[in-house]
Scaffold this motif. Structure first.
Motif, mmCIF file in Angstrom:
data_model
loop_
_atom_site.group_PDB
_atom_site.id
_atom_site.type_symbol
_atom_site.label_atom_id
_atom_site.label_comp_id
_atom_site.label_asym_id
_atom_site.label_seq_id
_atom_site.Cartn_x
_atom_site.Cartn_y
_atom_site.Cartn_z
ATOM 1 N N THR A 296 0.783 -1.095 -0.035
ATOM 2 C CA THR A 296 0.110 0.012 -0.098
ATOM 3 C C THR A 296 0.958 1.232 -0.053
ATOM 4 O O THR A 296 0.584 2.295 -0.724
ATOM 5 C CB THR A 296 -0.844 -0.106 1.228
ATOM 6 N N GLU A 297 2.036 1.286 0.738
ATOM 7 C CA GLU A 297 2.826 2.275 0.967
ATOM 8 C C GLU A 297 3.401 2.474 -0.506
ATOM 9 O O GLU A 297 3.526 3.814 -1.006
ATOM 10 C CB GLU A 297 3.972 2.092 1.784
ATOM 11 N N GLN A 298 3.813 1.501 -1.159
ATOM 12 C CA GLN A 298 4.149 1.695 -2.837
ATOM 13 C C GLN A 298 3.446 2.528 -3.403
ATOM 14 O O GLN A 298 3.794 3.366 -4.282
ATOM 15 C CB GLN A 298 4.237 0.547 -3.437
ATOM 16 N N VAL A 299 2.135 2.267 -3.598
ATOM 17 C CA VAL A 299 1.262 3.046 -4.161
ATOM 18 C C VAL A 299 1.056 4.598 -3.737
ATOM 19 O O VAL A 299 1.168 5.328 -4.493
ATOM 20 C CB VAL A 299 -0.331 2.512 -3.886
ATOM 21 N N THR A 300 1.203 4.920 -2.298
ATOM 22 C CA THR A 300 1.048 6.279 -1.910
ATOM 23 C C THR A 300 2.266 6.861 -2.421
ATOM 24 O O THR A 300 2.494 8.169 -2.965
ATOM 25 C CB THR A 300 1.029 6.266 -0.752
ATOM 26 N N TRP A 301 3.551 6.203 -2.279
ATOM 27 C CA TRP A 301 4.895 6.884 -2.342
ATOM 28 C C TRP A 301 5.216 6.823 -3.826
ATOM 29 O O TRP A 301 5.779 7.744 -4.382
ATOM 30 C CB TRP A 301 5.857 5.901 -1.694
ATOM 31 N N GLY A 302 4.325 6.286 -4.695
ATOM 32 C CA GLY A 302 4.446 6.541 -6.187
ATOM 33 C C GLY A 302 3.748 7.729 -6.434
ATOM 34 O O GLY A 302 4.582 8.457 -7.551
ATOM 35 N N VAL A 303 2.904 8.049 -5.987
ATOM 36 C CA VAL A 303 2.460 9.710 -6.182
ATOM 37 C C VAL A 303 3.600 10.735 -5.936
ATOM 38 O O VAL A 303 3.865 11.735 -6.748
ATOM 39 C CB VAL A 303 1.080 10.005 -5.419
ATOM 40 N N ALA A 304 4.331 10.534 -4.825
ATOM 41 C CA ALA A 304 5.198 11.430 -4.346
ATOM 42 C C ALA A 304 6.501 11.344 -5.405
ATOM 43 O O ALA A 304 7.085 12.147 -6.004
ATOM 44 C CB ALA A 304 5.821 10.960 -2.985
ATOM 45 N N SER A 305 6.619 10.189 -5.825
ATOM 46 C CA SER A 305 8.217 10.009 -6.912
ATOM 47 C C SER A 305 7.643 10.518 -8.315
ATOM 48 O O SER A 305 8.301 10.933 -8.898
ATOM 49 C CB SER A 305 8.544 8.657 -6.744
ATOM 50 N N ARG A 306 6.104 10.330 -8.629
ATOM 51 C CA ARG A 306 5.804 10.944 -9.832
ATOM 52 C C ARG A 306 5.770 12.407 -9.954
ATOM 53 O O ARG A 306 5.918 13.026 -10.845
ATOM 54 C CB ARG A 306 4.587 10.235 -10.144
ATOM 55 N N CYS A 307 5.579 13.082 -8.713
ATOM 56 C CA CYS A 307 5.635 14.360 -8.663
ATOM 57 C C CYS A 307 7.212 14.920 -8.748
ATOM 58 O O CYS A 307 7.397 15.676 -9.510
ATOM 59 C CB CYS A 307 5.382 15.047 -7.037
ATOM 60 N N ALA A 308 8.050 14.163 -8.220
ATOM 61 C CA ALA A 308 9.471 14.449 -8.460
ATOM 62 C C ALA A 308 9.857 14.259 -9.945
ATOM 63 O O ALA A 308 10.535 15.224 -10.631
ATOM 64 C CB ALA A 308 10.243 13.515 -7.709
ATOM 65 N N LEU A 309 9.249 13.311 -10.435
ATOM 66 C CA LEU A 309 9.513 13.066 -12.023
ATOM 67 C C LEU A 309 9.026 14.127 -13.033
ATOM 68 O O LEU A 309 9.710 14.412 -14.123
ATOM 69 C CB LEU A 309 9.148 11.430 -12.488
ATOM 70 N N LEU A 310 7.932 14.558 -12.712
ATOM 71 C CA LEU A 310 7.176 15.596 -13.478
ATOM 72 C C LEU A 310 7.847 16.899 -13.502
ATOM 73 O O LEU A 310 8.346 17.416 -14.375
ATOM 74 C CB LEU A 310 5.618 15.824 -13.256
ATOM 75 N N CYS A 311 8.482 17.259 -12.234
ATOM 76 C CA CYS A 311 9.219 18.322 -11.882
ATOM 77 C C CYS A 311 10.645 18.060 -12.806
ATOM 78 O O CYS A 311 11.076 19.026 -13.511
ATOM 79 C CB CYS A 311 9.517 18.651 -10.399
ATOM 80 N N TRP A 312 11.325 17.095 -12.576
ATOM 81 C CA TRP A 312 12.368 16.871 -13.199
ATOM 82 C C TRP A 312 12.466 16.763 -14.734
ATOM 83 O O TRP A 312 13.413 17.444 -15.282
ATOM 84 C CB TRP A 312 12.956 15.547 -12.769
ATOM 85 N N SER A 313 11.417 16.209 -15.328
ATOM 86 C CA SER A 313 11.432 16.132 -16.676
ATOM 87 C C SER A 313 10.830 17.518 -17.414
ATOM 88 O O SER A 313 11.315 17.938 -18.274
ATOM 89 C CB SER A 313 10.297 15.259 -17.176
ATOM 90 N N CYS A 314 10.505 18.466 -16.648
ATOM 91 C CA CYS A 314 10.093 19.976 -16.966
ATOM 92 C C CYS A 314 11.251 20.736 -16.731
ATOM 93 O O CYS A 314 11.174 21.985 -16.967
ATOM 94 C CB CYS A 314 8.731 20.505 -16.390
ATOM 95 N N GLY A 315 12.178 20.181 -15.848
ATOM 96 C CA GLY A 315 13.221 21.104 -15.429
ATOM 97 C C GLY A 315 12.904 22.433 -14.487
ATOM 98 O O GLY A 315 13.347 23.387 -14.562
ATOM 99 N N ARG A 316 11.778 22.006 -13.594
ATOM 100 C CA ARG A 316 11.475 22.975 -12.691
ATOM 101 C C ARG A 316 11.510 22.110 -11.209
ATOM 102 O O ARG A 316 10.990 21.136 -11.099
ATOM 103 C CB ARG A 316 10.039 23.452 -12.830
ATOM 104 N N ILE A 317 11.886 22.918 -10.365
ATOM 105 C CA ILE A 317 11.951 22.621 -8.958
ATOM 106 C C ILE A 317 11.143 23.279 -8.162
ATOM 107 O O ILE A 317 11.040 24.541 -8.359
ATOM 108 C CB ILE A 317 13.492 22.717 -8.494
ATOM 109 N N PRO A 318 10.230 22.919 -7.345
ATOM 110 C CA PRO A 318 9.524 23.708 -6.370
ATOM 111 C C PRO A 318 10.375 24.705 -5.511
ATOM 112 O O PRO A 318 11.294 24.386 -5.152
ATOM 113 C CB PRO A 318 8.953 22.639 -5.241
ATOM 114 N N GLU A 319 9.743 26.035 -5.456
ATOM 115 C CA GLU A 319 10.678 27.079 -4.882
ATOM 116 C C GLU A 319 10.998 26.630 -3.244
ATOM 117 O O GLU A 319 12.096 26.843 -2.971
ATOM 118 C CB GLU A 319 9.777 28.285 -5.167
#
Ligand code: NCD
Length: 326
Positions: A296-319
Motif C-alpha cells: 500500500t505504501e508503494q502506491v502512496t509513495w508512487g505519487v510522491a515519486s511521480r511528482c518528482a519525475l514530472l518536475c525533473w522532466s520539465c526542469g522545474r523545482i518547487p521553490e
C-alpha cells in the motif's frame, strides 16, 4: 526550461537518482496528508498517453500533475488517431507541434518509447514499454527500499514470479545492481526470460565493476531466509499466448507467498509488489496484512515519486524545496 527524458533506468546517473529520491522524499508528507497544491508546473501541459491498461501508474501521474498545477490530459489508444493507424512518430510530432511540455507514455512495444523520444522535443517519461522498461516503477520501488534502509550495497532482493514478461524486473534489476545490490530471480524455467544470463550487468553495463550480482533459483523456500526484500509479481496472462501458462493452484503452491513461507522471511525484510495484485495466487491475504508488507505504501509513495519525475522532466523545482537546500 531544460527538459529531460527518461526512457530507460540506465539513463539516470547516480546523481540524478539521488536528486529524484530526495525530491520524492520532500513530496512525501504533502502526499500523505493530501490536498496540497503547488504552482511549480503552472502553465504547463502534461499528456498521459496510455496504450495499455493501467490503474496506479496512470492515476498517480494524473494526481501528481494536478497537485503541481499542470494541465493534465488523459489520452488512451482508443479514441485517439492511433486507432486510425497513426504511427507513434506522427503522434510525437503532433504533440510536439502543440507545445505540450511533458508526455508520459505507456506502450505495448519495447522500442515505442525510443521512437517517441526521437521526435518529441520536450519532457518524456516512460510509464512502461512492452517487455522492456518501467523506470518510474523502479524509482518508486527504490524509494520504498530506501525508506526501509535497504537501498544499500550488499543488500539482497528476490523477485518472484512471471519474470519472462516483467519490465518491472528489468528496470529494478539494473538499478539495484548499479548500486551494488544483489538480485535473485525466482521462477520456474517457463517463466524465465529466454537467455536470462543477458540480464547480468556484464552484458548491459558499460563497466560492471562494483555492480551487484544477478542469479536464478527455482526454489523460493531456499531463497527467502536469506533476503532483505522480496518482490512478488503478477502472472501476466494477457501477454501469454498459451505456452507459458501455469496452472494457478500449482503455481501458488510452489511460488505463492503464503503462511508457511512468511515464517521463512527474516523479520527485518520487506514485501513488495508493483500491482495489480492477484490475492490468493502470488500472495495471500495474510501476507498483505503482514507488518513487513509495503504494497500500500508503494502506491502512496508512487505519487510522491511521480511528482518528482514530472518536475525533473520539465526542469522545474518547487521553490519551497530549493529554499530548504540552501
Ligand atoms: C506493472 C506493469 O504494468 O508493468 N504494473 C504497474 O505498473 N504497477 C506490472 C503488472 O502489470 O503486473
Amino acid at each position: 526550461m531544460s527538459y529531460r527524458k527518461l526512457v530507460s533506468i540506465t539513463d539516470l546517473s547516480t546523481d540524478d537518482l539521488h536528486t529524484l529520491l530526495d525530491l520524492s522524499e520532500w513530496f512525501m508528507p504533502q502526499v500523505e496528508e493530501g490536498g496540497f497544491k503547488l504552482d511549480t508546473l503552472r502553465g504547463t501541459s502534461c499528456i498521459l498517453l496510455f496504450h495499455e491498461a493501467s490503474t496506479r501508474t496512470r492515476a498517480s501521474f494524473e494526481v501528481a500533475g494536478k497537485m503541481l498545477g499542470s494541465d493534465t490530459i488523459n489520452m488512451g489508444s482508443s479514441g485517439s488517431s492511433s486507432e486510425k493507424g497513426e504511427s507513434l512518430k506522427d503522434t510525437a510530432l503532433t504533440l510536439n507541434a502543440m507545445d505540450h511540455n511533458v508526455v508520459v507514455l505507456r506502450h505495448a512495444s519495447a522500442d515505442g518509447i525510443q521512437i517517441f523520444a526521437n521526435y518529441f522535443e520536450r519532457g518524456l517519461l516512460n510509464a512502461g514499454s512492452g517487455l522492456g522498461q518501467h523506470p518510474t516503477q523502479a524509482l518508486l520501488d527504490a524509494l520504498t527500499l530506501r525508506r526501509s534502509g535497504l537501498l544499500e550495497r550488499g543488500k539482497r532482493v528476490a523477485i518472484v514470479g512471471d519474470l519472462r514478461h516483467s519490465r518491472v524486473m528489468r528496470s529494478n534489476l539494473q538499478l539495484w545492481s548499479s548500486l551494488g545490490m544483489d538480485t535473485v530471480l525466482v521462477a520456474p524455467p517457463q517463466l524465465m526470460p529466454d537467455g536470462w544470463e543477458g540480464l547480468r550487468p556484464e552484458y548491459w553495463a558499460e563497466d560492471a565493476t562494483g555492480y551487484g550480482s544477478v542469479s536464478w533459483d527455482t526454489d523460493i523456500d531456499r531463497v527467502l531466509p536469506d533476503v532483505d526484500a522480496v518482490m512478488m509479481l503478477r502472472m501476466q496472462r494477457e501477454r501469454m499466448d498459451g505456452g507459458y501458462l501455469t496452472n494457478s493452484d500449482e503455481y501458488s503452491k510452489l511460488y505463492g507467498l503464503f503462511g508457511h513461507r512468511l515464517k521463512k522471511l527474516p523479520a527485518s525484510a520487506i514485501i513488495m509488489h508493483p500491482g495489480p495484485v492477484n490475492r490468493g495466487i502470488e500472495i495471500s491475504e495474510t501476507a498483505f496484512l503482514d507488518p513487513r508488507c509495503r504494497i500500500t505504501e508503494q502506491v502512496t509513495w508512487g505519487v510522491a515519486s511521480r511528482c518528482a519525475l514530472l518536475c525533473w522532466s520539465c526542469g522545474r523545482i518547487p521553490e519551497m524545496y530549493s529554499q530548504t537546500r540552501v
